[in-house]
Scaffold this active site. Structure first.
Site, PDB file in Angstrom:
ATOM      1  N   GLU A 212       5.378  11.685  -0.007  1.00  0.00           N
ATOM      2  CA  GLU A 212       5.635   9.572  -0.079  1.00  0.00           C
ATOM      3  C   GLU A 212       6.677   9.529   0.486  1.00  0.00           C
ATOM      4  OE1 GLU A 212       4.259   6.328   0.220  1.00  0.00           O
ATOM      5  OE2 GLU A 212       6.359   5.551  -0.123  1.00  0.00           O
ATOM      6  N   HIS A 453     -25.242  -8.749 -18.770  1.00  0.00           N
ATOM      7  CA  HIS A 453     -25.605  -7.364 -19.534  1.00  0.00           C
ATOM      8  C   HIS A 453     -26.791  -6.397 -18.913  1.00  0.00           C
ATOM      9  CE1 HIS A 453     -24.963  -5.020 -22.929  1.00  0.00           C
ATOM     10  NE2 HIS A 453     -26.229  -4.646 -23.051  1.00  0.00           N
TER      11      HIS A 453
HETATM   12  P1  NAI Z   1       0.437   1.201   3.449  1.00  0.00           P
HETATM   13  O1  NAI Z   1       1.730   0.429   3.885  1.00  0.00           O
HETATM   14  O2  NAI Z   1      -0.108   1.102   3.186  1.00  0.00           O
HETATM   15  O3  NAI Z   1       1.096   2.540   3.099  1.00  0.00           O
HETATM   16  C1  NAI Z   1       2.736   3.348   4.076  1.00  0.00           C
HETATM   17  C2  NAI Z   1       3.205   4.475   3.078  1.00  0.00           C
HETATM   18  O4  NAI Z   1       4.591   5.011   3.597  1.00  0.00           O
HETATM   19  C3  NAI Z   1       3.599   3.788   2.203  1.00  0.00           C
HETATM   20  O5  NAI Z   1       4.085   4.372   0.898  1.00  0.00           O
HETATM   21  C4  NAI Z   1       5.353   3.622   2.656  1.00  0.00           C
HETATM   22  O6  NAI Z   1       6.242   3.987   1.558  1.00  0.00           O
HETATM   23  C5  NAI Z   1       5.037   5.281   2.961  1.00  0.00           C
HETATM   24  N1  NAI Z   1       6.387   5.653   4.113  1.00  0.00           N
HETATM   25  C6  NAI Z   1       7.072   5.265   5.424  1.00  0.00           C
HETATM   26  N2  NAI Z   1       7.348   6.057   5.469  1.00  0.00           N
HETATM   27  C7  NAI Z   1       7.472   6.942   5.422  1.00  0.00           C
HETATM   28  C8  NAI Z   1       7.874   7.997   6.045  1.00  0.00           C
HETATM   29  N3  NAI Z   1       9.137   8.461   6.670  1.00  0.00           N
HETATM   30  N4  NAI Z   1       7.871   9.460   5.025  1.00  0.00           N
HETATM   31  C9  NAI Z   1       6.914   9.442   4.175  1.00  0.00           C
HETATM   32  N5  NAI Z   1       6.149   8.314   3.707  1.00  0.00           N
HETATM   33  C10 NAI Z   1       6.307   7.373   3.829  1.00  0.00           C
HETATM   34  O7  NAI Z   1       0.376   1.981   5.533  1.00  0.00           O
HETATM   35  P2  NAI Z   1      -0.875   2.808   6.477  1.00  0.00           P
HETATM   36  O8  NAI Z   1      -1.846   3.720   4.644  1.00  0.00           O
HETATM   37  O9  NAI Z   1      -0.404   2.971   6.712  1.00  0.00           O
HETATM   38  O10 NAI Z   1      -1.808   1.490   6.168  1.00  0.00           O
HETATM   39  C11 NAI Z   1      -1.654   0.516   6.891  1.00  0.00           C
HETATM   40  C12 NAI Z   1      -2.157  -1.134   6.439  1.00  0.00           C
HETATM   41  O11 NAI Z   1      -3.762  -0.771   6.829  1.00  0.00           O
HETATM   42  C13 NAI Z   1      -2.124  -1.074   5.041  1.00  0.00           C
HETATM   43  O12 NAI Z   1      -1.152  -1.089   4.636  1.00  0.00           O
HETATM   44  C14 NAI Z   1      -3.258  -1.960   4.947  1.00  0.00           C
HETATM   45  O13 NAI Z   1      -2.584  -3.267   5.503  1.00  0.00           O
HETATM   46  C15 NAI Z   1      -4.190  -1.839   6.170  1.00  0.00           C
HETATM   47  N6  NAI Z   1      -5.259  -1.564   5.369  1.00  0.00           N
HETATM   48  C16 NAI Z   1      -5.770  -1.546   4.136  1.00  0.00           C
HETATM   49  C17 NAI Z   1      -7.046  -1.402   3.536  1.00  0.00           C
HETATM   50  C18 NAI Z   1      -8.235  -1.414   2.475  1.00  0.00           C
HETATM   51  O14 NAI Z   1      -7.705  -2.585   2.388  1.00  0.00           O
HETATM   52  N7  NAI Z   1      -8.602  -1.134   2.041  1.00  0.00           N
HETATM   53  C19 NAI Z   1      -7.608   0.716   4.415  1.00  0.00           C
HETATM   54  C20 NAI Z   1      -6.518   0.930   4.821  1.00  0.00           C
HETATM   55  C21 NAI Z   1      -5.168   0.244   5.334  1.00  0.00           C
END
Ligand code: NAI
Ligand code: FAD
Length: 474
Positions: A212, A453
């Site tokens: 991360e 409960h």
């Molecule tokens: P995310 O925005 O949740 O997380 C991306 C992560 O990658 C962040 O922590 C960021 O700091 C890190 N990052 C960015 N560039 C990087 C790099 N060059 N090297 C290392 N780390 C880096 O995005 P994610 O997990 O791709 O999911 C996309 C979206 O899909 C989420 O933001 C969410 O909106 C949606 N989603 C929602 C879910 C849920 O509601 N349970 C489940 C999965 C996705």
């Protein structure tokens, strides 16, 4: 003459299909165009977008299977159940997941028929027009509509120099279809996808390393929740490295090698059998021919909209991942209903302040409203009530006592400002907080409502009581 509709929706994901259905319910003639076949065997367009095909639904199916596997391997014995060493048949797990996806995507086609929404196959792009008559080219034909709803969603962001083949190096699409449990799995990005997909494969036996970029873990969540989550995930064996900078990524038939700099600036190298890149998503605005009609796109590539999802063009609206706000299916659906109702002259609304967030790990994480750190930064005086699941009889009975509920309420008015949960059933419990906040309830209101409960919801009740420093069972 071009086919004419009152409303044309571009994109058939949660934002698109829901706006199409709601507009049809309100009496409009509606068409929805969808370009992507995803994995359809007949190459027909599939409705449901990212969510149903390569997002929410398949990931939750895999999370469920892997959770059962993990319970059989590590949880049953404590309750006196012995099943030997469980084995996972990955093709069966994937086939079950694909079956659920098929069922739901086909179901939406059925809903279109029921509501008389016309499904048009193909990529939609503006071909011209203006107020009252917009022309959109879909495949080879041009269709005209008085109102356009853009719901083109988003796609995975990729890293420069890291080519995604969805076999060795996967984005969300390949991550949901890994054919065998990788011995070593690397993930770039400890966001929602990284944690959910990391959990799936870790439970099934992979050694999972997550790299991360940010120095803080899960910084979008309340800091208390993030630190509890970090502790729990470490115990589960997710090896999370923060503050890294990714260097060269090389693939060979044997696997993937990732060079990175760690938080202390030291050069590191790791090998893995598979890599998942989950570093956020980018809105799908290219290919819409937006410039031809002057549709305003913001600096982050999202369609510029007001609070009611109106774009700068009359009669053109945009909803879901392609506009500002959280990229969540339920947010897209809320906006979809709002826009259809606004087109009908009604007062549809979408309150972005009460959109719940859920991470479907185990324990689940869910929140709505302000975090404690946000309230501190904003200088808002608040009351906090925090109750652990350990103090709840149902959680004990389930053998699932990790985590807590934290409720934050305004110190003057007692109105609930935020609720943060890590624990069993968090994804369901958060709904009570959303209802309470939508109706402007105080923590005292929840404290005075009878909760069945023994249920996990009693932790919510106790957290509300704890805002007034009078919990009964803690
Ligand atoms: P995310 O925005 O949740 O997380 C991306 C992560 O990658 C962040 O922590 C960021 O700091 C890190 N990052 C960015 N560039 C990087 C790099 N060059 N090297 C290392 N780390 C880096 O995005 P994610 O997990 O791709 O999911 C996309 C979206 O899909 C989420 O933001 C969410 O909106 C949606 N989603 C929602 C879910 C849920 O509601 N349970 C489940 C999965 C996705
Ligand atoms: P999309 O679902 O992306 O749909 C857009 C559709 O438009 C697509 O089908 C696309 O093919 C089509 N399209 C694009 N351009 C055109 C065009 N020009 N012409 C015709 N069609 C076009 N959210 C949650 O709330 N809960 C979750 O648990 C959750 N889990 C997720 C897990 C993963 C792995 C991923 C990747 C995402 C997850 N999300 C989750 C996010 C959720 O999937 C999205 O927020 C949601 O799908 C957005 O809906 P949408 O309609 O805006 O866009």
């Amino acid at each position: 003459m071009a086919k004419q509709f009152d409303v044309l929706v571009i994109g058939g994901g949660p934002g698109g299909y829901v706006s199409a259905i709601r507009a049809a319910q309100l009496g409009f003639s509606v068409a929805c165009c969808e370009s992507s076949p995803y994995a359809d065997p007949k190459r027909e367009p599939r409705l449901g977008g990212t969510c149903l095909n390569v997002g929410c639904i398949p990931s939750k199916a895999l999370l469920h299977t892997s959770h059962l596997f993990s319970e059989a391997a590590h949880g049953f014995a404590a309750q006196g159940i012995s099943v030997g060493t469980p084995a996972i048949d990955v093709p069966t797990m994937l086939a079950r997941k694909n079956g659920i996806v098929d069922q739901l995507t086909t179901g939406i086609k059925g809903l279109f028929k029921k509501n008389k929404v016309t499904l048009l196959k193909g990529h939609g792009a503006f071909a011209g027009g203006g107020e009252g008559a917009w022309q959109v080219k879909i495949g080879e034909e041009v269709v005209e509509a008085k109102q356009i709803i853009i719901a083109t969603g988003s796609r995975a962001r990729h890293l420069p120099g890291v080519s995604v083949d969805n076999v060795m190096v996967c984005d969300n699409v390949g991550a949901l279809d890994i054919a065998a449990v990788p011995k070593k799995l690397a993930i770039i990005g400890a966001g929602v996808i990284g944690l959910e997909m990391g959990s799936v494969w870790r439970r099934l036996g992979s050694e999972v390393t997550i790299l991360e970029a940010l120095p803080d873990f899960l910084s979008v969540a309340d800091a208390d929740i993030a630190s509890e989550a970090a502790r729990v995930f470490k115990k589960q064996g997710l090896d999370i490295h923060l503050g890294v900078s990714i260097g060269e990524v090389r693939t060979s038939p044997e696997g993937v090698s990732i060079a990175y700099t760690d938080k202390d600036g030291a050069a590191q190298q790791m090998g893995a059998d598979r890599l998942i890149v989950s570093v956020g998503r980018v809105p799908n605005t290219d290919g819409l021919n937006a410039e031809a009609v002057g549709l305003k796109i913001d600096e982050r590539g999202r369609i510029d909209v007001d609070a009611h999802c109106r774009t700068n063009l009359p009669g053109v609206w945009a909803v879901g991942d392609v506009v500002r706000g959280p990229m969540l299916a339920h947010k897209a659906m809320e906006e979809a209903v709002m826009v259809a109702e606004r087109i009908a002259g009604q007062a549809g609304h979408c309150n972005l302040d009460t959109i719940p967030y859920v991470v479907y790990t185990h324990p689940e994480i869910a929140w709505v409203g302000k975090t404690e750190q946000q309230l501190k930064t904003e200088g808002v005086a608040y009351l906090a009530g925090k109750i652990p699941f350990m103090a709840n009889g149902r959680a004990l009975g389930m053998g699932d006592t990790t985590g807590f509920v934290k409720m934050l309420a305004d110190a003057e008015t007692d109105r609930i400002l935020g609720v943060h949960i890590i624990g069993a059933g968090a994804s369901e419990l958060i709904a009570e907080a959303v209802v309470a906040m939508e109706f402007g309830a105080a923590s005292e209101d929840l404290a005075r409502i009878c909760h069945a409960h023994p249920t996990l919801s009693e932790v919510m009740h106790e957290a509300a009581l704890a805002c007034d420093k009078r919990p009964l069972h803690f």
